[in-house]
Design an enzyme around this catalytic site. Structure first.
Site, short mmCIF file in Angstrom:
data_model
loop_
_atom_site.label_atom_id
_atom_site.label_comp_id
_atom_site.label_asym_id
_atom_site.label_seq_id
_atom_site.Cartn_x
_atom_site.Cartn_y
_atom_site.Cartn_z
N ASP A 23 37.56 46.03 41.32
CA ASP A 23 37.94 46.29 39.96
C ASP A 23 39.45 45.89 39.72
O ASP A 23 40.20 45.77 41.02
CB ASP A 23 37.57 47.47 39.47
N ASP A 25 41.69 47.17 36.92
CA ASP A 25 42.50 48.35 36.21
C ASP A 25 42.32 49.46 37.06
O ASP A 25 41.12 50.00 37.43
CB ASP A 25 42.14 48.61 34.85
N GLU A 32 46.00 50.89 33.54
CA GLU A 32 44.90 50.61 32.82
C GLU A 32 45.50 49.65 31.65
O GLU A 32 46.23 50.27 30.93
CB GLU A 32 44.05 51.72 32.06
N ARG A 68 38.14 49.56 21.13
CA ARG A 68 39.52 49.90 21.46
C ARG A 68 40.14 48.43 21.11
O ARG A 68 41.58 48.41 20.74
CB ARG A 68 39.68 49.96 22.87
N SER A 111 36.80 42.01 36.00
CA SER A 111 37.46 43.09 35.20
C SER A 111 36.83 43.22 33.79
O SER A 111 36.80 42.11 33.31
CB SER A 111 39.10 42.73 35.30
N GLY A 112 36.70 44.40 33.36
CA GLY A 112 36.62 44.55 31.88
C GLY A 112 37.87 44.30 31.13
O GLY A 112 37.83 44.51 29.88
N LYS A 156 29.52 42.44 36.74
CA LYS A 156 30.15 42.81 37.87
C LYS A 156 29.36 42.58 39.07
O LYS A 156 29.72 41.98 40.31
CB LYS A 156 30.89 44.20 37.70
N ASP A 179 36.61 52.17 40.76
CA ASP A 179 36.84 53.49 40.49
C ASP A 179 36.02 54.15 39.31
O ASP A 179 35.87 55.49 39.03
CB ASP A 179 38.42 53.74 40.07
N ASN A 182 31.37 51.70 35.38
CA ASN A 182 31.52 50.07 34.97
C ASN A 182 30.99 49.58 36.41
O ASN A 182 30.62 48.53 36.38
CB ASN A 182 32.25 49.61 34.30
#
Length: 224
Positions: A23, A25, A32, A68, A111-112, A156, A179, A182
């Site tokens: 990942d 972030d 983040e 967001r 990554s998201g 992912k 972490d 997701n």
């Protein structure tokens, strides 16, 4: 815990080529990015709250991301330069990548977050693969929307499998590090899934958990 972690012969090893996917972030970097963008937009607290609840698995990731990003509508794209300057590679991140490369491994991130920062991070860290979301921009400003399909938990896992095939890496030589909720599918899919300073739900499904913010500790799991 997965059974293979207790059997040394089944664990990925540095003595053979492999693939590590992590990942971005709070894993590759300390921050983040979406929260940093929120601060710049003056909606930091609102975005940080959604992020925390999402990473704990309380909210659907795709819906939470759209909510967001909508709060960023109207921001000048120059904000990414300002945000990038605030980012820090997690302790040991670059050393981890360098060591894996020396042993013939490939390293990727999925990554998201957003290509506007992930592209630069990947180039600086000399990664082999990277995948992230793209934000819609018109006349130099964010529209508050995400372009195309959102990088989610299934994306992912699919990236891990796809890159392993592309690199000719055996399934038993794959490692996933993350972490948040997701990251759970790719952590389950990898031969060695590592929860890195992770939420409880992630630690429950991982083969190993690292609680110190030093990515070099992943290497210890590949040498044992």
């Amino acid at each position: 815990m997965h059974e293979q972690i207790s059997q040394a012969l089944d664990k990925p090893t540095l003595s053979q080529p492999g693939l590590l996917v992590m990942d971005v972030d709070s894993t590759l970097i300390d921050e983040e990015v979406i929260d940093q963008l929120g601060k710049e937009a003056g909606v930091g607290a609102r975005i940080a709250d959604i992020t925390a609840r999402t990473m704990a698995g309380e909210l659907d990731f795709c819906q939470a991301l759209r909510a967001r990003v909508a709060l960023l509508e109207g921001m000048d794209v120059a904000v990414f330069d300002a945000v990038y300057a605030t980012l820090h590679f997690t302790t040991g991140a670059l050393e981890l990548v360098e060591t894996l490369h020396r042993h013939g491994w490939k390293v990727g991130v999925v990554s998201g977050g957003f290509h506007e920062t992930v592209d630069r991070l990947a180039q600086e860290a000399q990664l082999d693969h990277w995948l992230a979301n793209r934000l819609d921009v018109r006349d130099g400003r964010l529209t508050g929307e995400v372009l195309g399909d959102i990088v989610c938990r299934t994306t992912k896992e699919q990236a891990l499998r796809s890159w392993a095939r592309e690199d000719g890496v055996a399934a038993g030589q794959t490692v996933a590090v993350g972490d948040g909720a997701n990251d759970i599918p790719m952590i389950r899919r990898a031969a060695l899934g590592v929860a890195f300073c992770a939420k409880p739900a992630v630690r429950e499904v991982a083969d190993a958990a690292i609680t110190t913010r030093d990515l070099r500790l992943v290497l210890d799991l590949l040498r044992g």
